[in-house]
Write a protein that holds these residues in place. Structure first.
Motif, PDB file in Angstrom:
ATOM      1  N   LEU A  19       3.704   2.024  10.783  1.00  0.00           N
ATOM      2  CA  LEU A  19       3.660   3.458  10.485  1.00  0.00           C
ATOM      3  C   LEU A  19       3.966   4.287  11.723  1.00  0.00           C
ATOM      4  CD1 LEU A  19       3.004   5.627   8.340  1.00  0.00           C
ATOM      5  CD2 LEU A  19       0.641   5.488   9.090  1.00  0.00           C
ATOM      6  N   ARG A  23       9.486   5.327  11.630  1.00  0.00           N
ATOM      7  CA  ARG A  23       9.335   6.565  10.869  1.00  0.00           C
ATOM      8  C   ARG A  23      10.698   7.126  10.474  1.00  0.00           C
ATOM      9  NH1 ARG A  23       5.694   9.725  15.003  1.00  0.00           N
ATOM     10  NH2 ARG A  23       7.491   9.123  16.212  1.00  0.00           N
ATOM     11  N   ALA A  29       7.125   4.814   5.333  1.00  0.00           N
ATOM     12  CA  ALA A  29       5.810   5.300   5.740  1.00  0.00           C
ATOM     13  C   ALA A  29       4.790   5.108   4.624  1.00  0.00           C
ATOM     14  CB  ALA A  29       5.891   6.765   6.145  1.00  0.00           C
ATOM     15  N   CYS A  32       3.805   1.440   4.458  1.00  0.00           N
ATOM     16  CA  CYS A  32       2.862   1.094   5.522  1.00  0.00           C
ATOM     17  C   CYS A  32       1.462   1.592   5.189  1.00  0.00           C
ATOM     18  CB  CYS A  32       3.337   1.671   6.853  1.00  0.00           C
ATOM     19  SG  CYS A  32       4.764   0.833   7.525  1.00  0.00           S
ATOM     20  N   LEU A  33       1.362   2.785   4.636  1.00  0.00           N
ATOM     21  CA  LEU A  33       0.047   3.295   4.221  1.00  0.00           C
ATOM     22  C   LEU A  33      -0.564   2.433   3.119  1.00  0.00           C
ATOM     23  CD1 LEU A  33       0.532   7.154   4.180  1.00  0.00           C
ATOM     24  CD2 LEU A  33      -0.993   5.840   5.635  1.00  0.00           C
TER      25      LEU A  33
END
Length: 98
Positions: A19, A23, A29, A32-33
């Protein structure tokens, strides 16, 4: 530290590093979250089993509910930004021009 704890910590650390450093797209993103939330969910669901505590079995369900809300909000932002800006590149978003 057991191998299970090491795998949870490394999954969370690698997803947070992903993350921080990758980017370019909003979808990366969001992925990754989601991997961060998945590693936290797995750690929270294994914790009561290791400690033989039945009082904290509700925490993984709450974490899963918050993860689903976060995923829905992220996908809605992805669709809205793609419609307004034409792509999901993060360098195209300038908050000062809104």
């Amino acid at each position: 530290m057991s191998l299970l704890h090491l795998s949870f910590y490394s999954a969370f650390t690698l997803s947070s590093l992903g993350l921080a450093f990758h980017r370019t797209h909003l979808i990366s993103a969001l992925l990754c979250l989601e991997s961060m939330m998945l590693s936290m969910y797995l750690a929270l669901s294994m914790w009561p089993i290791e400690n033989q505590a039945s009082s904290s079995t509700l925490l993984p369900v709450l974490m899963l509910a918050f993860s689903a809300c976060e995923a829905g909000t992220g996908l809605a932002l992805l669709v809205a930004s793609t419609r307004t800006h034409g792509s999901d590149h993060l360098h195209n978003f300038n908050l000062l021009q809104c």
